[in-house]
Design a protein around this motif. Structure first.
Motif, mmCIF file in Angstrom:
data_model
loop_
_atom_site.group_PDB
_atom_site.id
_atom_site.type_symbol
_atom_site.label_atom_id
_atom_site.label_comp_id
_atom_site.label_asym_id
_atom_site.label_seq_id
_atom_site.Cartn_x
_atom_site.Cartn_y
_atom_site.Cartn_z
ATOM 1 N N LYS A 43 53.985 7.107 -40.504
ATOM 2 C CA LYS A 43 53.133 7.019 -41.685
ATOM 3 C C LYS A 43 51.940 6.112 -41.421
ATOM 4 O O LYS A 43 52.046 5.080 -40.759
ATOM 5 N N GLU A 63 58.151 10.380 -42.203
ATOM 6 C CA GLU A 63 57.009 10.193 -43.090
ATOM 7 C C GLU A 63 57.527 9.910 -44.492
ATOM 8 O O GLU A 63 58.626 10.334 -44.857
ATOM 9 N N GLU A 68 50.397 13.269 -46.680
ATOM 10 C CA GLU A 68 50.156 12.910 -45.283
ATOM 11 C C GLU A 68 51.080 13.679 -44.353
ATOM 12 O O GLU A 68 50.652 14.179 -43.307
#
Length: 258
Positions: A43, A63, A68
């Motif tokens: 991340k 993540e 994202e």
């Protein structure tokens, strides 16, 4: 490869090697025959870093934000990667997460179980209509919160730090496990926790191991213990973690969030 990428590749190679050596040493010290799986938490770092680490042999990445994660998964679709969703997940994001996640570590409520199961059903139906192969289920872990068990002071410390961690208390594990087992397209694979601030990680992870042992008596597929981060991986290995979620010690300090 540009000089900047070459330098970054060298840095990541060195960092990864150090973490892998720590894991190897901790495994040997614990007298275990098999090392836990390293999930690199990527991340806030670019897809280019994930690509470099993949070239170094890594396949498991974590993540905690859907937007994202989805972007990276799409950009790196050609690579053989397994994406682990490890953050708090809003039920309305389930339909997105099931498109790329191999495992969701943070299931902590009935509404999320229902949302993930419904989303998986839609994915399977869409794949069948398109004549494409579809997986039958999604692996999930129950996130356990030991904050109350390890004193109210630690809960206060987390509150002051701004930490917001989900999870069920240990007494709620069995009920949520039952709901997952009744879902048509979810497979319960084990438990996950984050050691509360101020608590001794080893004691927290030992408690998670106890809960997992009890859970696996009813659900034999529930064998995964997701525990341990950069600062406490040795304690997690000693307690029998099967999956370690390591970010900063592999990738470095997080970039400033804009």
């Amino acid at each position: 490869m540009t000089n900047a990428l070459e330098n970054r590749a060298d840095e990541l190679r060195e960092r990864l090697h150090k973490v892998q050596q720590r894991i190897t040493d901790a495994t040997a010290k614990a007298g275990l025959a098999e090392e836990p799986t390293l999930v690199v938490v990527s991340k806030f770092f670019p897809a280019s870093d994930v690509r470099i680490l993949h070239e170094l042999g890594m396949t498991e990445f974590g993540e905690n934000k859907d937007q994202e994660a989805a972007a990276k998964a799409e950009e790196l679709a050609e690579a053989d990667l397994h994406w682990h969703f490890i953050g708090q997940l809003q039920s309305n994001k389930a339909k997105n997460v099931v498109k790329y996640a191999t495992m969701v570590h943070s299931v902590d409520r009935a509404s999320l179980v229902k949302a993930l199961d419904k989303a998986m059903a839609r994915e399977i139906e869409a794949a069948e209509e398109a004549g494409k192969p579809a997986r039958a289920d999604l692996d999930v872990l129950i996130q356990v919160d030991f904050g109350e068990e390890f004193s109210s002071e630690q809960k206060t410390a987390e509150s002051r730090s701004g930490a917001q961690r989900g999870g069920v208390v240990p007494q709620e594990i069995s009920d949520l496990a039952r709901q997952i087992s009744e879902a048509q397209h979810l497979r319960l694979r084990g438990l996950m926790t984050v050691a509360p601030l101020g608590a001794e990680p080893g004691k927290v992870f030992d408690r998670l191991r106890e809960e997992l042992t009890t859970l696996s008596e009813t659900y034999p597929d529930a064998t995964i213990m997701s525990a341990g981060m950069s600062h406490d991986l040795e304690a997690a290995v000693a307690s029998g973690a099967t999956h370690l979620r390591i970010g900063s010690d592999v990738l470095g300090s997080r970039p400033a969030v804009r």
